[in-house]
Design an enzyme around this catalytic site. Structure first.
Site, PDB file in Angstrom:
ATOM      1  N   HIS A 141     -17.352  -4.510   1.518  1.00  0.00           N
ATOM      2  CA  HIS A 141     -16.186  -4.291   0.670  1.00  0.00           C
ATOM      3  C   HIS A 141     -16.096  -5.276  -0.481  1.00  0.00           C
ATOM      4  O   HIS A 141     -15.026  -5.574  -0.993  1.00  0.00           O
ATOM      5  CB  HIS A 141     -14.902  -4.275   1.497  1.00  0.00           C
ATOM      6  CG  HIS A 141     -14.876  -3.115   2.461  1.00  0.00           C
ATOM      7  ND1 HIS A 141     -14.657  -1.829   2.053  1.00  0.00           N
ATOM      8  CD2 HIS A 141     -15.100  -3.050   3.787  1.00  0.00           C
ATOM      9  CE1 HIS A 141     -14.730  -1.021   3.089  1.00  0.00           C
ATOM     10  NE2 HIS A 141     -15.007  -1.740   4.159  1.00  0.00           N
ATOM     11  N   GLU A 163      -4.861   9.515   5.676  1.00  0.00           N
ATOM     12  CA  GLU A 163      -5.393  10.204   4.501  1.00  0.00           C
ATOM     13  C   GLU A 163      -6.536  11.114   4.896  1.00  0.00           C
ATOM     14  O   GLU A 163      -7.245  10.846   5.873  1.00  0.00           O
ATOM     15  CB  GLU A 163      -5.931   9.179   3.487  1.00  0.00           C
ATOM     16  CG  GLU A 163      -4.847   8.373   2.812  1.00  0.00           C
ATOM     17  CD  GLU A 163      -5.412   7.361   1.825  1.00  0.00           C
ATOM     18  OE1 GLU A 163      -6.647   7.215   1.739  1.00  0.00           O
ATOM     19  OE2 GLU A 163      -4.593   6.720   1.146  1.00  0.00           O
ATOM     20  N   LYS A 197       0.801  -1.222   0.000  1.00  0.00           N
ATOM     21  CA  LYS A 197       0.000   0.000   0.000  1.00  0.00           C
ATOM     22  C   LYS A 197       0.836   1.276   0.000  1.00  0.00           C
ATOM     23  O   LYS A 197       0.725   2.102  -0.909  1.00  0.00           O
ATOM     24  CB  LYS A 197      -0.885  -0.004   1.245  1.00  0.00           C
ATOM     25  CG  LYS A 197      -2.338  -0.006   0.884  1.00  0.00           C
ATOM     26  CD  LYS A 197      -3.220   0.241   2.078  1.00  0.00           C
ATOM     27  CE  LYS A 197      -4.628  -0.088   1.657  1.00  0.00           C
ATOM     28  NZ  LYS A 197      -5.388  -0.720   2.692  1.00  0.00           N
ATOM     29  N   ARG A 248      -4.388  -7.948 -12.494  1.00  0.00           N
ATOM     30  CA  ARG A 248      -5.016  -9.163 -13.036  1.00  0.00           C
ATOM     31  C   ARG A 248      -6.226  -8.748 -13.869  1.00  0.00           C
ATOM     32  O   ARG A 248      -6.598  -7.570 -13.891  1.00  0.00           O
ATOM     33  CB  ARG A 248      -5.492 -10.041 -11.880  1.00  0.00           C
ATOM     34  CG  ARG A 248      -6.494  -9.302 -10.999  1.00  0.00           C
ATOM     35  CD  ARG A 248      -7.233 -10.191 -10.023  1.00  0.00           C
ATOM     36  NE  ARG A 248      -8.387  -9.468  -9.485  1.00  0.00           N
ATOM     37  CZ  ARG A 248      -8.361  -8.680  -8.422  1.00  0.00           C
ATOM     38  NH1 ARG A 248      -7.241  -8.482  -7.756  1.00  0.00           N
ATOM     39  NH2 ARG A 248      -9.453  -8.057  -8.026  1.00  0.00           N
TER      40      ARG A 248
HETATM   41  C1  MV4 Z   1     -11.087   5.595   1.687  1.00  0.00           C
HETATM   42  C2  MV4 Z   1     -12.400   6.079   1.889  1.00  0.00           C
HETATM   43  C3  MV4 Z   1     -12.541   7.422   2.151  1.00  0.00           C
HETATM   44  N1  MV4 Z   1     -11.449   8.215   2.212  1.00  0.00           N
HETATM   45  N2  MV4 Z   1     -10.040   6.429   1.741  1.00  0.00           N
HETATM   46  C4  MV4 Z   1     -12.176   0.967   1.651  1.00  0.00           C
HETATM   47  C5  MV4 Z   1     -11.349  -0.208   1.235  1.00  0.00           C
HETATM   48  C6  MV4 Z   1     -10.044   0.346   0.793  1.00  0.00           C
HETATM   49  N3  MV4 Z   1      -9.541  -0.345  -0.365  1.00  0.00           N
HETATM   50  C7  MV4 Z   1     -10.275   1.793   0.545  1.00  0.00           C
HETATM   51  N4  MV4 Z   1     -11.518   2.133   1.179  1.00  0.00           N
HETATM   52  C8  MV4 Z   1     -11.877   3.427   1.388  1.00  0.00           C
HETATM   53  N5  MV4 Z   1     -10.853   4.321   1.430  1.00  0.00           N
HETATM   54  C9  MV4 Z   1     -10.232   7.713   2.017  1.00  0.00           C
HETATM   55  N6  MV4 Z   1      -9.180   8.526   2.106  1.00  0.00           N
HETATM   56  C10 MV4 Z   1     -13.472   5.189   1.793  1.00  0.00           C
HETATM   57  C11 MV4 Z   1     -13.208   3.854   1.542  1.00  0.00           C
HETATM   58  C12 MV4 Z   1     -14.360   2.998   1.409  1.00  0.00           C
HETATM   59  C13 MV4 Z   1     -14.660   2.392   0.188  1.00  0.00           C
HETATM   60  C14 MV4 Z   1     -13.875   2.571  -0.946  1.00  0.00           C
HETATM   61  C15 MV4 Z   1     -14.191   1.953  -2.134  1.00  0.00           C
HETATM   62  C16 MV4 Z   1     -15.305   1.154  -2.214  1.00  0.00           C
HETATM   63  C17 MV4 Z   1     -16.095   0.937  -1.113  1.00  0.00           C
HETATM   64  C18 MV4 Z   1     -15.780   1.550   0.097  1.00  0.00           C
HETATM   65  C19 MV4 Z   1     -16.599   1.346   1.208  1.00  0.00           C
HETATM   66  C20 MV4 Z   1     -16.294   1.949   2.403  1.00  0.00           C
HETATM   67  C21 MV4 Z   1     -15.157   2.776   2.501  1.00  0.00           C
END
Ligand code: MV4
Length: 675
Positions: free
Chosen positions: A235, A200, A116, A296
């Site tokens: 997720h 973040e 990450k 992928r």
């Molecule tokens: C975030 C976010 C809001 N702000 N980063 C969730 C899993 C991870 N791969 C990244 N995620 C998120 N990162 C910041 N700075 C909100 C999420 C998030 C989310 C992102 C993509 C798809 C679904 C989600 C569901 C909840 C939170």
């Protein structure tokens, strides 16, 4: 081009890869576990090699066995599909070391995008936009606090080694930061054995928009536009579409070029996806930030195929064989709108708990009965297969394409309505509710859509009790006629059987016991009472052009009407209508007649009315189905018949009496039901 490849996967993606290989004249080798000995993907390939026990670690993750299978069969390349070994750089390297082509990116690209914090630093240098934040190695709490204060609240603390939403903490105020950091570090240490975090700016109401990229070994990289995958639960993606609603050509080009820059920074080759989190600002502005790159082919690649008219597996094979990309960026364009729905074995009403079981009935929408190529159904299972606990809960993917989003949406709802799965819980009807929700229908997308719309997504009953019962009763009677050797289609005027003039049924519906009485009128019309409701029912039979020769009942209960396809499995009744699906469990009244307080022994008025006649006297022995009493209500006569053979012990009213709904008219002591 390769002459033979091995597909190191199972289920729908193994079948998907095999289909393209076949079209291109490439032979395929399947690998399979104990549980998959009879699986569809094995039949889809030219050869198959058993690689171990059912648990993935004993088979689909056992790369020495997979490499040995490739060498033994003379396969030149290995397609890893998604999941399993697809993003394992050691496996990719081991393929190369064994003289086999890994159909995917170079091991170094997998490694560079796997971490990450490191991947974000790499992206920063490549000029790819990142969420304002801190991704440094220094984990001093005072420094992290200072960084959070600099970024500005709300912030999100993320475990560097985390994924799938695990190890994330949102913090609204500076004074809450220290406690949240400690808690996040604890969880990260326990879950990942590494307590490093990154910080973040917390993006509110984010959308998940990803860009499909493709690189070749000649230094070309293109983007194949975006997919919006904002609709997620736990997720995991539920619905994916392309193009993203609200996307402008300018933003698309910006995001596409950022994704190509990300891919170029790691010398990417093959199919990849760059995921962005998109901030929706007042006035419709959208800011996008790099989240991660998936090295992928993804589950949702078919929506990109639908809008570009391309076969991405073909591109993967060409690139892996050393050919240049088939098209340049300026030759790519978007046509129409595509949506994919993931059909999963799970129970949405129980926090999407995965379900296992047998696909007793597995009926797919008529594939090509309407517009050619507007509907695609990708799966790796067949009717009768088990959905086992060993693998992913995804059963199939339904992909629709239309000129517009509205058209694609309507086609998806129609196709889901024709998808009948009996034997285990699935999310099919849940998906339909999501499609119809104001947020999804209005393209008001963000990652909290399911949560926001929960009032219309859970605990819904689209069929309604009377119609569900009417359909269940109708199907039961038709099945009896068929069992007697009678043609169930020979008469459409009624469902009288056994010479019975009234029959009582009981069902369990949504956890409640429901009593129903069907009475046969002199003019062969039928009256059904269900709980408080009573109406004439009819069900002229119609054949519908469904796969498998299913037919549907045109069920009418009073003014309500629905076309229902009903599957009977013992006492289980599963029905599917254009409005939704319903399950009932028939309670066998004869079998339960000996129970204390037996319902079946109570012969009650199906509706308020007048007793016109008693056709038996106290002490009389009666046969099953024998008429016992006649009532008049709503200007119609209703005959109450014996549900089983027995002895009438008491008449509880006199002829001419006015009785209420459910009033017990006479007592009947039932003989034991035959075994
Ligand atoms: C975030 C976010 C809001 N702000 N980063 C969730 C899993 C991870 N791969 C990244 N995620 C998120 N990162 C910041 N700075 C909100 C999420 C998030 C989310 C992102 C993509 C798809 C679904 C989600 C569901 C909840 C939170």
């Amino acid at each position: 081009m390769f002459k033979k490849i091995l597909i190191a996967n199972r289920g729908e993606i193994a079948c998907r890869v095999a289909a393209t290989a076949r079209r291109l004249g490439i032979k395929t080798v399947a690998v399979y576990s104990d549980a998959d000995a009879g699986a569809k993907h094995v039949a889809a390939c030219d050869e198959a090699v058993h690689i171990g026990a059912s648990s993935p670690k004993d088979s689909y993750l056992r790369w020495p066995a997979i490499l040995a299978a490739a060498q033994a069969t003379g396969a030149q390349a290995i397609h890893p599909g998604y999941g399993f070994l697809s993003e394992n750089e050691e496996f990719a390297q081991a393929c190369a070391d064994a003289g086999l082509v890994f159909i995917g990116p170079p091991p170094s690209a997998i490694k560079d995008m796997g971490l990450k914090a490191e991947s974000k630093q790499l992206m920063e240098r490549a000029g790819v936009p990142l969420v304002p934040g801190y991704h440094g190695a220094n984990q001093d709490p005072a420094l992290l606090q200072a960084e959070a204060d600099r970024i500005g609240y709300p912030v999100l603390i993320k475990a560097s080694a985390g994924g799938g939403g695990k190890g994330m903490r949102a913090v609204d105020r500076s004074e809450d930061f220290a406690a949240a950091l400690a808690s996040c570090q604890r969880e990260a240490r326990n879950s990942f054995g590494d307590d490093a975090v990154l910080i973040e700016k917390y993006v509110q109401r984010p959308r998940h928009i990803e860009i499909q990229v493709f690189g070749d070994t000649h230094g070309n990289i293109v983007y194949l536009f975006e997919r919006d995958c904002s609709v997620q639960r736990r997720h995991q993606k539920v619905l994916e579409e392309a193009p993203a609603p609200g996307m402008t050509p300018e933003l698309r080009a910006q995001m596409g070029l950022a994704a190509v820059a990300a891919a170029r920074a790691v010398n990417y080759v093959g199919a990849g996806t760059v995921e962005f989190i998109v901030e929706q600002r007042a006035g419709g502005d959208m800011n996008f930030f790099f989240m991660e790159m998936n090295t992928r082919l993804q589950v949702e690649h078919p929506v990109t195929e639908a809008i570009t008219g391309l076969d991405l597996v073909e591109w993967q094979l060409r690139v892996a064989a050393g050919e240049p990309l088939p098209l340049r960026q300026d030759q790519l364009q978007i046509k129409g709108h595509a949506i994919e729905a993931r059909i999963c074995a799970e129970n949405p009403e129980r926090q999407f708990l995965p379900a296992t079981g047998r696909l007793d009935h597995y009926r797919k929408p008529a594939h090509d009965s309407f517009n050619i190529a507007s509907l695609r159904f990708d799966d790796g299972v067949r009717e009768g297969d088990e959905i086992s606990p060993f693998y992913d809960s995804m059963v199939a993917k339904l992909i629709v394409h239309g000129d517009t989003r509205e058209q694609a949406l309507a086609r998806l709802d129609d196709a889901l309505a024709q998808t009948h799965i009996v034997g285990l819980a699935t999310n099919v009807q849940f998906l339909r509710r999501v499609l119809r929700s104001d947020s999804f229908a209005g393209a008001d997308l963000d990652t909290a859509l399911i949560e926001r719309e929960r009032a219309v997504l859970f605990g819904q009953d689209e069929v309604g009790l009377p119609l569900a019962v009417a359909a269940a009763v109708a199907q039961t009677l038709l099945a009896e006629r068929a069992a007697e050797g009678a043609d169930p289609f020979s008469r459409t005027d009624g469902w009288r059987s056994h010479g019975v003039f009234a029959r009582r049924f009981a069902f369990d519906y949504l956890g409640e016991r429901v009593a129903a009485t069907l009475s046969y009128q002199r003019d062969a019309a039928l009256q059904l009472s269900v709980g408080e409701d009573a109406a004439a029912v009819s069900g002229p039979l119609q054949f519908t052009p469904r796969q498998g020769g299913d037919w549907a009942l045109d069920i009418r209960f009073g003014a309500q009407r629905s076309l229902a396809t009903v599957y009977l499995d013992g006492e289980r009744v599963e029905l599917f209508t254009p409005q939704g699906a319903a399950q009932l469990v028939e309670i066998d009244l004869l079998a339960h007649a000996g129970d204390s307080g037996a319902e079946a022994g109570r012969l009650t008025a199906p509706m308020p009315g007048k007793v016109v006649a008693f056709l038996v006297a106290a002490g009389e022995r009666v046969a099953q189905g024998q008429p016992l009493a006649v009532m008049e209500a709503m200007k119609m006569e209703h005959t109450i018949a014996a549900p089983a053979a027995g002895v009438v012990t008491e008449l509880l009213y006199a002829v001419g009496d006015q009785v209420g709904d459910g009033a017990e008219l006479l007592k009947l002591e039932l003989e034991l039901a035959p075994a």
